[in-house]
Design a protein around this motif. Structure first.
Motif, mmCIF file in Angstrom:
data_model
loop_
_atom_site.group_PDB
_atom_site.id
_atom_site.type_symbol
_atom_site.label_atom_id
_atom_site.label_comp_id
_atom_site.label_asym_id
_atom_site.label_seq_id
_atom_site.Cartn_x
_atom_site.Cartn_y
_atom_site.Cartn_z
ATOM 1 N N PHE A 1 0.829 -1.210 0.000
ATOM 2 C CA PHE A 1 0.000 0.000 0.000
ATOM 3 C C PHE A 1 0.862 1.259 0.000
ATOM 4 O O PHE A 1 0.537 2.237 -0.684
ATOM 5 N N LEU A 2 1.946 1.246 0.741
ATOM 6 C CA LEU A 2 2.808 2.429 0.792
ATOM 7 C C LEU A 2 3.451 2.715 -0.560
ATOM 8 O O LEU A 2 3.765 3.868 -0.857
ATOM 9 N N THR A 3 3.650 1.711 -1.362
ATOM 10 C CA THR A 3 4.197 1.909 -2.715
ATOM 11 C C THR A 3 3.096 2.081 -3.762
ATOM 12 O O THR A 3 3.373 1.994 -4.961
ATOM 13 N N ARG A 4 1.856 2.294 -3.328
ATOM 14 C CA ARG A 4 0.706 2.569 -4.191
ATOM 15 C C ARG A 4 0.404 1.401 -5.113
ATOM 16 O O ARG A 4 -0.171 1.578 -6.195
ATOM 17 N N ARG A 5 0.725 0.199 -4.674
ATOM 18 C CA ARG A 5 0.350 -1.009 -5.421
ATOM 19 C C ARG A 5 -0.940 -1.531 -4.789
ATOM 20 O O ARG A 5 -0.960 -2.518 -4.056
ATOM 21 N N LEU A 6 -2.003 -0.846 -5.064
ATOM 22 C CA LEU A 6 -3.265 -1.073 -4.357
ATOM 23 C C LEU A 6 -3.868 -2.429 -4.678
ATOM 24 O O LEU A 6 -4.389 -3.110 -3.790
ATOM 25 N N GLN A 7 -3.821 -2.819 -5.930
ATOM 26 C CA GLN A 7 -4.426 -4.087 -6.297
ATOM 27 C C GLN A 7 -3.709 -5.257 -5.626
ATOM 28 O O GLN A 7 -4.341 -6.188 -5.116
ATOM 29 N N GLU A 8 -2.374 -5.208 -5.588
ATOM 30 C CA GLU A 8 -1.620 -6.277 -4.946
ATOM 31 C C GLU A 8 -1.825 -6.260 -3.434
ATOM 32 O O GLU A 8 -1.926 -7.330 -2.797
ATOM 33 N N ALA A 9 -1.911 -5.072 -2.851
ATOM 34 C CA ALA A 9 -2.139 -4.989 -1.409
ATOM 35 C C ALA A 9 -3.484 -5.589 -1.035
ATOM 36 O O ALA A 9 -3.608 -6.320 -0.047
ATOM 37 N N LEU A 10 -4.516 -5.294 -1.842
ATOM 38 C CA LEU A 10 -5.832 -5.863 -1.565
ATOM 39 C C LEU A 10 -5.837 -7.373 -1.757
ATOM 40 O O LEU A 10 -6.462 -8.111 -0.974
ATOM 41 N N SER A 11 -5.123 -7.854 -2.760
ATOM 42 C CA SER A 11 -5.068 -9.295 -2.998
ATOM 43 C C SER A 11 -4.367 -10.027 -1.852
ATOM 44 O O SER A 11 -4.768 -11.133 -1.474
#
Length: 450
Positions: free
Chosen positions: A39-49
């Motif tokens: 999330f801190l690196t703005r990889r939202l889709q991977e963070a949610l997964s």
């Protein structure tokens, strides 16, 4: 944190922690850290997964695993985690969804599939996220939800929900059921590990710690100073503040003052909006009046111009008629005065001769005899040409054909005078005429003398 750092996916993380129990706090903590880094690196889709396995209901377990005859109901791993870890996971989940909605439709479709982004956005805006947290993380018991999680849920609905009615209803349910004991002791004993069974049986009280009190005050502030004013529930908010058992007198006074300030600011905004709308309406009316005045002025100017053109045309037409009639009159006047003057001259001469001796009349007639006939003829012709030119000039405006006829007449006269025989003939005719005129005048003189 470097962008090129490679993070393990949720599948690799699950395989690396497969030896740990499903409800292990260590496994959940590792997943939380991994999702936080993404999330801190703005990889939202991977963070949610990465975070989804923790908040997803697992498959039912049979009773033999726990040594009981009854099967254990399906639960999500987050439901059995510690309080602090549970709050962190749910707050991270809410924050990720909030950032996904903030992406907007275009960027959201680019990072996610269009259908997936719309589903997540609808889940936030319609309040479905609240049901997910309560049902999966807290077994559907509204009053057992952690205060920090409730505050974040209310905040995300306040930011993205078009109506705050659902938010108000959820907060009312939570505040009315917060701190009530949960009587499902058998469920607590069954779902809790044997070592922590004693702590699990203890019910939660609303303000048993300063942290819970502070969280409760934050929720009351959000409810009374943000949610209720958005729903125009000003009296209800004041009553709720005055009857609250959590707020002391000092906080109640501060909340009421803030609520009054918000209400006054809201009224000022309404008045400013009404004033702006009134100014817009007045400006629109003024522009319409100006356009109407300009249109009327243009019509009047056009009418005046048409009237002036009509008057000018009438004047020009009348002037042509006057010039045409004056040309005829001038032709008569210019022709007759010469004859009249000629006829009056002998009469005046006879009258003068009647009062003078014959010698004086002979002396008067003597210069006439000595005058050159050619000079008189040239003078008459010059006068005729001048009169002709004037008549042509006046008739040019009235009729171009008159000018053409006059021009042809002049050319004909010039051509005629250019022939010697015609000049001699004109000279003889003119001389004969003058001789007759002199004879007539002489006879008149003699008669007057006698």
């Amino acid at each position: 944190m470097p962008e090129d750092r490679v993070y393990p996916s949720s599948k690799s993380l699950s395989s690396s922690t497969s030896s740990l129990p499903l409800s292990s706090s260590k496994q959940i903590s590792q997943i939380y850290k991994q999702a936080s880094q993404l999330f801190l690196t703005r990889r939202l889709q991977e963070a949610l997964s990465v975070l989804e396995p923790v908040i997803t209901v697992s498959q039912p377990q049979d009773a033999q695993q726990n040594g009981d005859d009854e099967s254990v109901p399906a639960l999500a791993p987050i439901a059995t985690a510690s309080s602090n870890l549970r709050i962190k996971v749910w707050n991270l989940y809410i924050t990720i969804l909030n950032s996904i909605v903030d992406l907007g439709a275009e960027e959201g479709r680019r990072q996610f599939a269009q259908k997936e982004w719309k589903a997540l956005a609808s889940k936030v805006r319609d309040g479905g996220i609240w049901d997910t947290v309560v049902d999966i993380g807290y077994r559907g018991i509204e009053g057992t939800v952690d205060a920090d999680v409730v505050y974040n849920l209310a905040t995300i609905l306040l930011s993205h929900s078009p109506s705050q009615k659902l938010n108000q209803q959820r907060l009312e349910n939570y505040l009315s059921s917060y701190g009530l004991p949960h009587l499902d002791v058998a469920g607590h004993i069954r779902d809790s590990p044997p070592i922590k069974r004693k702590n699990r049986i203890r019910g939660t009280s609303g303000t048993d710690t300063p942290k819970n009190l502070a969280a409760r005050v934050k929720i009351l502030e959000l409810f009374t100073l943000h949610v209720l004013p958005r729903n125009e529930e000003w009296d209800y908010a004041r009553e709720f503040i005055n009857l609250s058992e959590v707020l002391d007198e000092e906080r109640k006074e501060a909340f009421l003052q803030t609520l009054d300030s918000i209400y006054e600011e809201k009224q000022r905004d309404v008045e400013r909006a009404a004033e702006i709308q009134r100014e817009k309406d007045e400006e629109l009316d003024r522009q319409q009046r100006e356009d109407e005045e300009r249109r009327k002025l243009a019509e009047e100017q056009q009418q005046q111009q048409q009237q002036a053109e009509r008057i000018q045309a009438e004047k020009a037409l009348n002037g042509q008629h006057k010039r045409a009639s004056s040309e005829v009159d001038y032709g008569i006047e210019n022709g007759k005065p010469s004859a009249l003057s000629k006829s009056r001259t002998p009469k005046s001469a006879t009258k003068s001769r009647g009062t003078t001796p014959p010698e004086s009349s002979k002396q008067l007639r003597k210069p006439e005899r000595t005058q050159n006939p050619v000079r008189r003829q040239v003078r008459m012709f010059a006068n005729l040409v001048v009169l002709l030119v004037k008549g042509v000039g006046r008739s040019i405006v009235a009729s171009p054909m008159s000018f053409l006829r006059a021009l042809l007449l002049m050319v004909g006269v010039i051509m005629a005078l250019g022939r010697p025989d015609i000049r001699d003939r004109i000279r003889r005719i003119t001389g004969a005429g003058w001789q007759k005129l002199r004879g007539t005048v002489g006879m008149g003189v003699k008669v007057s003398y006698i």
